[in-house]
Design a protein around this motif. Structure first.
Motif, PDB file in Angstrom:
ATOM      1  N   GLU A 153       0.858  -1.177   0.000  1.00 56.21           N
ATOM      2  CA  GLU A 153       0.000   0.000   0.000  1.00 56.21           C
ATOM      3  C   GLU A 153       0.901   1.236   0.000  1.00 56.21           C
ATOM      4  N   VAL A 154       0.664   2.130  -0.929  1.00 56.99           N
ATOM      5  CA  VAL A 154       1.509   3.320  -1.022  1.00 56.99           C
ATOM      6  C   VAL A 154       0.992   4.397  -0.056  1.00 56.99           C
ATOM      7  N   ILE A 155       1.853   4.841   0.840  1.00 59.59           N
ATOM      8  CA  ILE A 155       1.484   5.887   1.803  1.00 59.59           C
ATOM      9  C   ILE A 155       1.955   7.255   1.307  1.00 59.59           C
ATOM     10  N   ALA A 156       3.150   7.318   0.745  1.00 61.98           N
ATOM     11  CA  ALA A 156       3.672   8.617   0.302  1.00 61.98           C
ATOM     12  C   ALA A 156       4.503   8.465  -0.970  1.00 61.98           C
ATOM     13  N   LEU A 157       4.359   9.434  -1.856  1.00 58.95           N
ATOM     14  CA  LEU A 157       5.147   9.506  -3.096  1.00 58.95           C
ATOM     15  C   LEU A 157       5.828  10.864  -3.133  1.00 58.95           C
ATOM     16  N   THR A 158       7.100  10.878  -3.567  1.00 57.06           N
ATOM     17  CA  THR A 158       7.767  12.175  -3.705  1.00 57.06           C
ATOM     18  C   THR A 158       8.367  12.344  -5.090  1.00 57.06           C
ATOM     19  N   GLY A 159       8.303  13.582  -5.576  1.00 56.40           N
ATOM     20  CA  GLY A 159       8.959  13.958  -6.820  1.00 56.40           C
ATOM     21  C   GLY A 159       9.678  15.270  -6.580  1.00 56.40           C
ATOM     22  N   ASN A 160      10.210  15.824  -7.637  1.00 54.74           N
ATOM     23  CA  ASN A 160      10.843  17.138  -7.486  1.00 54.74           C
ATOM     24  C   ASN A 160      10.231  18.089  -8.500  1.00 54.74           C
ATOM     25  N   LEU A 195       1.289  13.586 -10.329  1.00 56.35           N
ATOM     26  CA  LEU A 195      -0.189  13.625 -10.321  1.00 56.35           C
ATOM     27  C   LEU A 195      -0.759  12.290 -10.800  1.00 56.35           C
ATOM     28  N   GLU A 196      -0.270  11.817 -11.944  1.00 61.31           N
ATOM     29  CA  GLU A 196      -0.767  10.538 -12.486  1.00 61.31           C
ATOM     30  C   GLU A 196      -0.529   9.403 -11.491  1.00 61.31           C
ATOM     31  N   GLN A 197       0.648   9.407 -10.862  1.00 62.36           N
ATOM     32  CA  GLN A 197       0.964   8.353  -9.888  1.00 62.36           C
ATOM     33  C   GLN A 197       0.026   8.419  -8.687  1.00 62.36           C
ATOM     34  N   CYS A 198      -0.297   9.642  -8.258  1.00 57.48           N
ATOM     35  CA  CYS A 198      -1.226   9.807  -7.120  1.00 57.48           C
ATOM     36  C   CYS A 198      -2.616   9.299  -7.492  1.00 57.48           C
ATOM     37  N   LEU A 199      -3.039   9.588  -8.723  1.00 55.60           N
ATOM     38  CA  LEU A 199      -4.365   9.142  -9.147  1.00 55.60           C
ATOM     39  C   LEU A 199      -4.431   7.617  -9.132  1.00 55.60           C
ATOM     40  N   GLN A 200      -3.322   6.972  -9.512  1.00 56.17           N
ATOM     41  CA  GLN A 200      -3.337   5.507  -9.552  1.00 56.17           C
ATOM     42  C   GLN A 200      -3.173   4.883  -8.162  1.00 56.17           C
ATOM     43  N   HIS A 201      -2.279   5.447  -7.331  1.00 59.71           N
ATOM     44  CA  HIS A 201      -1.915   4.760  -6.081  1.00 59.71           C
ATOM     45  C   HIS A 201      -2.556   5.367  -4.839  1.00 59.71           C
ATOM     46  N   ARG A 202      -3.195   6.511  -4.973  1.00 59.79           N
ATOM     47  CA  ARG A 202      -3.974   7.143  -3.912  1.00 59.79           C
ATOM     48  C   ARG A 202      -3.211   7.226  -2.572  1.00 59.79           C
ATOM     49  N   PRO A 203      -2.016   7.853  -2.579  1.00 66.70           N
ATOM     50  CA  PRO A 203      -1.254   7.959  -1.330  1.00 66.70           C
ATOM     51  C   PRO A 203      -1.866   8.983  -0.368  1.00 66.70           C
ATOM     52  N   ARG A 226      -7.961  17.140  -5.415  1.00 62.22           N
ATOM     53  CA  ARG A 226      -9.305  17.313  -4.813  1.00 62.22           C
ATOM     54  C   ARG A 226     -10.386  17.103  -5.869  1.00 62.22           C
ATOM     55  N   SER A 227     -10.139  17.656  -7.064  1.00 66.09           N
ATOM     56  CA  SER A 227     -11.194  17.546  -8.079  1.00 66.09           C
ATOM     57  C   SER A 227     -11.311  16.099  -8.578  1.00 66.09           C
ATOM     58  N   ALA A 228     -10.291  15.279  -8.316  1.00 61.65           N
ATOM     59  CA  ALA A 228     -10.395  13.850  -8.644  1.00 61.65           C
ATOM     60  C   ALA A 228     -10.902  13.047  -7.434  1.00 61.65           C
ATOM     61  N   GLY A 229     -11.264  13.772  -6.362  1.00 62.95           N
ATOM     62  CA  GLY A 229     -11.827  13.097  -5.186  1.00 62.95           C
ATOM     63  C   GLY A 229     -10.791  12.561  -4.214  1.00 62.95           C
ATOM     64  N   LEU A 230      -9.529  13.010  -4.337  1.00 68.46           N
ATOM     65  CA  LEU A 230      -8.478  12.519  -3.438  1.00 68.46           C
ATOM     66  C   LEU A 230      -8.156  13.538  -2.348  1.00 68.46           C
ATOM     67  N   SER A 231      -7.924  13.048  -1.130  1.00 69.62           N
ATOM     68  CA  SER A 231      -7.601  13.964  -0.030  1.00 69.62           C
ATOM     69  C   SER A 231      -6.104  13.952   0.293  1.00 69.62           C
ATOM     70  N   THR A 232      -5.280  13.451  -0.627  1.00 66.91           N
ATOM     71  CA  THR A 232      -3.817  13.418  -0.450  1.00 66.91           C
ATOM     72  C   THR A 232      -3.294  14.776   0.021  1.00 66.91           C
ATOM     73  N   ALA A 233      -2.486  14.757   1.102  1.00 67.89           N
ATOM     74  CA  ALA A 233      -1.870  15.997   1.580  1.00 67.89           C
ATOM     75  C   ALA A 233      -0.637  16.284   0.733  1.00 67.89           C
ATOM     76  N   VAL A 234      -0.572  17.470   0.144  1.00 65.67           N
ATOM     77  CA  VAL A 234       0.575  17.822  -0.698  1.00 65.67           C
ATOM     78  C   VAL A 234       1.528  18.715   0.095  1.00 65.67           C
ATOM     79  N   LEU A 235       2.778  18.294   0.171  1.00 67.43           N
ATOM     80  CA  LEU A 235       3.802  19.026   0.919  1.00 67.43           C
ATOM     81  C   LEU A 235       4.949  19.359  -0.030  1.00 67.43           C
TER      82      LEU A 235
END
Ligand code: NDP
Ligand code: MG
Length: 395
Positions: free
Chosen positions: A31-38, A45-53, A72-81
């Motif tokens: 289960e993916v909890i967090a994803l990071t990019g630079n 974005l695409e990875q978040c839509l697929q893995h819902r971290p 948010r508009s895709a219905g995800l509550s992922t916190a972006v830092l």
């Protein structure tokens, strides 16, 4: 089975994408909890839509609002830092079991250390971490009881070819030495004269592996193998005399362990990073990685040769830094990062990469580094020295 919870540092890169490919094959296990990019926010974005971290980290604060809005508009509550502190935060989350360390370069050191200090399973692709801070990093792994598994294909192969339960005592285990294989990169047969004017695009066109641009240039100079010699020194507690490099252009044998009785054990496979990634993710079990089985008759021939240190002086520079010890590998790594970035930007000829690194090693005295602030200071100083040498070269 409870799913293993995962943070992927450097998710948007080559190793990160391969990691998420393996994850997607085993939704029952991971289960993916967090994803990071630079910088590659669209990929993230695409990875978040697929893995819902639960968390996504970007390099710059400017990107936070836009990415948050689209999630948010895709219905995800992922916190972006954003930024380095957020990388450390998501590497150290209490709910995370394992962290893939796949940021490139020195930027990965502190987030990877943050995972180590929480005693997590750390899957280490980011070899620069061990080159710049090997002694401190390995001491922290032991102190905090982290489980360190190598992703680099050579080290993963050696890990698989060492005796089970191997704890860094090569003599006791009957290990004579290890052999790191190197493809030789895109310029294996290129004459010295022609190496003077090879381009970044040519350097990044690796014959066997598709990788990020920095490691692709490292493979072309053979500095990648030099960094891997230092990486092996720390991972397997071996002196430089017990580490050999052999050119093997097919990249089928991923590395070998020579034992005192004459036996040689090796790991073979198609060159696809999903194999070592899946191995480390599932260890001590095995899971499918999407990699085709090896077809030896189709490969037909495996060949080997000695590295040419005249055309590829970076390998000798890495051995020098390992022998010098103290801050030397930190300086080597920093100078290499500066020189490779300049080459990729079209500001430095290919053969001058080694010149800048050698001149930086000559300019900085070998001196001990007591702690993390000292390591970071050596890194910053070596970058300044290398940058100054670059400026003088083009003046
Ligand atoms: P890539 O360049 O493809 O990916 C690097 C990743 O790190 C990207 O996610 C990138 O984000 C991120 N990143 C870059 N700079 C920063 C920064 N300052 N702060 C935070 N994140 C950053 O590299 P690779 O995947 O090829 O390599 C990653 C590591 O794995 C390297 O250390 C490499 O040596 C090692 N490795 C790679 C292998 C391979 O086959 N690719 C094989 C063995 C080891 P973004 O792209 O969004 O900017
Ligand atoms: Mg490698």
């Amino acid at each position: 089975m409870t799913r293993q919870k995962l943070t992927v540092l450097g998710a948007t890169g080559s190793i990160g994408v391969s990691t998420l490919d393996v994850v997607a094959r085993h939704p029952d296990r991971y289960e993916v909890i967090a994803l990071t990019g630079n910088s590659r926010v669209e990929v993230l974005l695409e990875q978040c839509l697929q893995h819902r971290p639960r968390y996504a980290v970007v390099g710059h604060a400017d990107a936070v609002a836009g990415l948050t809005e689209r999630l948010r508009s895709a219905g995800l509550s992922t916190a972006v830092l954003a930024g380095p502190a957020a990388l450390e935060q998501v590497a150290a989350l209490p709910e995370v079991d394992m962290v893939m360390a796949a940021i490139v370069g020195a930027a990965g050191l502190q987030p990877t250390l943050a995972a180590v200090r929480q005693g997590k399973r750390v899957l280490l692709a980011n070899k620069e971490v061990l080159v710049m801070a090997g002694a401190l990093f390995m001491a922290e792994v032991r102190k905090y009881g982290a489980t360190l598994l190598p992703i680099d294909s050579e080290h993963n192969a050696i890990f698989q070819s060492l005796p089970a339960g191997y704890a860094g005592e090569p003599a006791g285990a009957g290990v004579s030495h290890i052999l790191l294989t190197a493809s030789g990169g895109p310029f294996l047969g290129t004459p010295l004269e022609r190496l003077r004017n090879v381009t970044p695009a040519e350097a990044c066109a690796h014959p066997n592996w598709t990788m990020g641009r920095k490691i692709s240039v490292d493979s072309a100079t053979l500095m990648n193998k030099g960094l891997e010699v230092i990486e092996a020194h720390w991972l397997f507690n071996l002196p430089s005399e017990q580490i050999e490099v052999v050119i093997h252009p097919q990249s089928v044998i991923h590395s070998l362990v020579q034992y005192v009785d004459g036996s040689v054990l090796a790991e073979l496979g198609n060159p696809d990073m999903r194999t070592p990634i899946a191995y480390a993710m599932a260890w001590p079990e095995r899971i499918a990685a999407g990699v085709a089985p090896l077809d030896l008759p189709a490969i037909a021939k495996l060949s080997f040769e000695r590295p040419d240190l005249l055309r590829f002086p970076c390998l000798a520079l890495a051995f020098r830094a390992l022998r010098d010890g103290a801050n030397a590998a930190t300086v080597l790594n920093a100078a290499n990062e500066v020189a490779v970035a300049a080459f990729l930007a079209g500001r430095l000829p290919f053969l001058a990469i080694a010149e800048i690194i050698a001149a930086t090693l000559d300019a900085v005295p070998v001196r001990p580094m007591a702690d993390l602030p000292a390591i970071l200071a050596e890194d910053a100083n070596a970058r300044a020295v290398a940058t100054e040498l670059l400026a003088r070269r083009s003046a």
